[in-house]
Design an enzyme around this catalytic site. Sequence first.
Site, PDB file in Angstrom:
ATOM      1  N   SER A   6       0.569  -6.254 -16.373  1.00 16.66           N
ATOM      2  CA  SER A   6      -0.327  -7.976 -16.053  1.00 16.66           C
ATOM      3  C   SER A   6       1.271  -7.715 -15.265  1.00 16.66           C
ATOM      4  CB  SER A   6       1.031  -8.289 -17.668  1.00 16.66           C
ATOM      5  OG  SER A   6       1.124 -10.026 -17.107  1.00 16.66           O
ATOM      6  N   HIS A  52      -2.623 -14.970 -19.777  1.00 15.69           N
ATOM      7  CA  HIS A  52      -3.823 -14.495 -19.442  1.00 15.69           C
ATOM      8  C   HIS A  52      -4.829 -14.810 -20.441  1.00 15.69           C
ATOM      9  CE1 HIS A  52      -2.737 -11.116 -17.177  1.00 15.69           C
ATOM     10  NE2 HIS A  52      -1.349 -11.095 -17.577  1.00 15.69           N
TER      11      HIS A  52
END
Length: 304
Positions: free
Chosen positions: A92, A199
Amino acid sequence: MGKTTFIFPGQGSQYLGMGKDFYDEYPEVKELHDQVNDKLGFNLTEIIFNDEKKINMTEFTQPALVLTSYAVFMITNREKPDLKPDYIAGHSLGEFSALVAGGSINPVDGVWITHIRGKLMQEAVPEGVGGMAAVIGLTADKIKEIISQISGIVEIANYNSYEQTVISGEKKAIDEAVEILKEEGAKKVVPLPVSVPAHSSLLREKAVEFEKYLNEIEIKDLSVPLVSNVTGKPIKSSGEIREELKVHFYSPVKWVQSIEFLIGDGVLNFYEIGPKKVLSGLIKRINRSLNIKNIDTVEDLRKL
């Protein structure tokens, strides 16, 4: 021997005082902090070392992790010149640390752009509207099948390991998913203490705004391939990286797929560079036979 990958942690790995031993011992780390603080217009160093509230706020957490992880990488690179990766990867936010370490993004720009990223993510939905939860003990395919039947936005955000998948979306839909997933046999479903639905498609609109800021920084080709969160495959060119970062904002993190690719290409050695050991734990759950080391402190570095 096998190939080697450097991996960089994402949000959730931060802690107060991270990287302070590197800051105290190496003048070039202090110099980097000073350059970053000048660019940001506020004292990120003070937040990292002394402000427990702000270090856990997304707009400060993200640049703090990139700064700390890069400082650890910079000194590791100097002290262990023979330790070279065949690939780099980040989980991430950690993908930005990887890109800075790989020379694609200037370190000061990398910290600045992730401060912007954190602010935009925080602004994406009102407080209390978004949420995330970690699901343990169900396959990703089963989770996808279950959440597809829930009204509202709830999506897979992170393929972390075979046992752990993270969902993200509207809090109301997440709450409903938590109950149904438990009924369907999940060992554990843990709502995460975040309000940003990372996300997920709820961030798609802010991704357009983020692209305008991305266009303000130089992005170079990598010398070592980055294994993409978005595809689980390697990318190297500046064009590929720009495309990656446009959609990275709202695309799921394919960590399992990334590690599977690396293992399939002969990677046996993983070095987690930066705070804590979160990624090491996830990788061990994917394959226990790998050689995994952490570099979080100066002492860790000296043990290598």
